[in-house]
Write an enzyme that holds these catalytic residues in place. Sequence first.
Site, PDB file in Angstrom:
ATOM      1  N   HIS A  41      -4.183   1.412   7.573  1.00 36.52           N
ATOM      2  CA  HIS A  41      -2.686   1.932   7.751  1.00 36.52           C
ATOM      3  C   HIS A  41      -2.528   3.156   6.784  1.00 36.52           C
ATOM      4  CE1 HIS A  41       1.911   1.460   8.144  1.00 36.52           C
ATOM      5  NE2 HIS A  41       1.581   2.157   6.875  1.00 36.52           N
ATOM      6  N   GLU A  42      -3.174   3.032   5.611  1.00 37.38           N
ATOM      7  CA  GLU A  42      -3.045   3.768   4.575  1.00 37.38           C
ATOM      8  C   GLU A  42      -3.785   4.984   4.787  1.00 37.38           C
ATOM      9  OE1 GLU A  42      -0.484   3.630   2.848  1.00 37.38           O
ATOM     10  OE2 GLU A  42      -0.039   1.616   3.098  1.00 37.38           O
ATOM     11  N   GLY A  85       0.950  -1.514  -0.222  1.00 35.84           N
ATOM     12  CA  GLY A  85      -0.081  -0.138   0.055  1.00 35.84           C
ATOM     13  C   GLY A  85       1.011   1.181  -0.016  1.00 35.84           C
ATOM     14  N   CYS A  90       6.148   0.110   7.429  1.00 32.35           N
ATOM     15  CA  CYS A  90       5.766   1.320   6.429  1.00 32.35           C
ATOM     16  C   CYS A  90       6.919   1.705   5.759  1.00 32.35           C
ATOM     17  CB  CYS A  90       5.267   2.460   7.479  1.00 32.35           C
ATOM     18  SG  CYS A  90       4.763   3.895   6.430  1.00 32.35           S
ATOM     19  N   LEU A  91       6.904   2.005   4.248  1.00 36.17           N
ATOM     20  CA  LEU A  91       7.899   2.258   3.602  1.00 36.17           C
ATOM     21  C   LEU A  91       8.444   3.680   3.953  1.00 36.17           C
ATOM     22  CD1 LEU A  91       6.029   1.600   0.232  1.00 36.17           C
ATOM     23  CD2 LEU A  91       7.974   0.118   1.389  1.00 36.17           C
ATOM     24  N   HIS A 149      -2.478   7.547   7.105  1.00 32.22           N
ATOM     25  CA  HIS A 149      -1.407   8.512   6.394  1.00 32.22           C
ATOM     26  C   HIS A 149      -2.174   9.690   5.831  1.00 32.22           C
ATOM     27  CE1 HIS A 149       2.435   6.520   6.287  1.00 32.22           C
ATOM     28  NE2 HIS A 149       1.906   5.316   5.678  1.00 32.22           N
ATOM     29  N   GLN A 207       3.292  10.146   1.273  1.00 27.99           N
ATOM     30  CA  GLN A 207       4.534   9.200   0.985  1.00 27.99           C
ATOM     31  C   GLN A 207       5.322   9.922  -0.049  1.00 27.99           C
ATOM     32  OE1 GLN A 207       2.246   5.402   2.345  1.00 27.99           O
ATOM     33  NE2 GLN A 207       4.469   5.303   2.995  1.00 27.99           N
TER      34      GLN A 207
HETATM   35 NI    NI Z   1       2.725   3.369   5.634  1.00 30.57          NI
END
Ligand code: NI
Length: 169
Positions: free
Chosen positions: A135-136, A46, A93-94, A139, A51
């Site tokens: 989670h997304e 995701g 998380c990226l 963000h 991000q």
């Molecule tokens: Ni994330």
Amino acid sequence: MSLRTILKFPDPVLRKKAEKITSFDSALEDLADDMIETMYDAPGVGLAAPQIGESVQLIVVNAAQDEDGREPMILINPEIVEEEGSQVDEEGCLSVLDLTASVKRSRKVKVSYQDITGEQQELTVEDRFAVVLQHEIDHLHGVLFIDHLSTLKRTLYKKKVKKMLAAKA
Ligand code: NI
């Protein structure tokens, strides 16, 4: 399509509340394409627009049932409208390097969103897919998974990042 740079904590863009999307044009399609490419390249399951430095309410997720499958899905202005139960699962998380941790989330969520044409849609998901969506969507509100951890764990992580950044400088 082009690969975009993924911002890392503590970049301030990750903490901003993302703007609602109102025009469903080719620029939006391009942005969604870039995000899908960037997500699979990372690789991740995701990615949220903030991000990559775009503070708008757009997320992409991989909706494939099996781990290697690719079924990209675009959700615009997504909102959790119903939630049920709870689960604890390991998250990373990226944008949060070198950390995975257990996070408590709802087990099942109903999400209302707009698709790439602006059409209103609804989706009910559970288990791991529900974790990814929660989670997304976090963000888009400037919330990171570390915010769901204990103060101690979060403080330790922030110290670690400070050290990493100091070592680089
Ligand atoms: Ni994330």
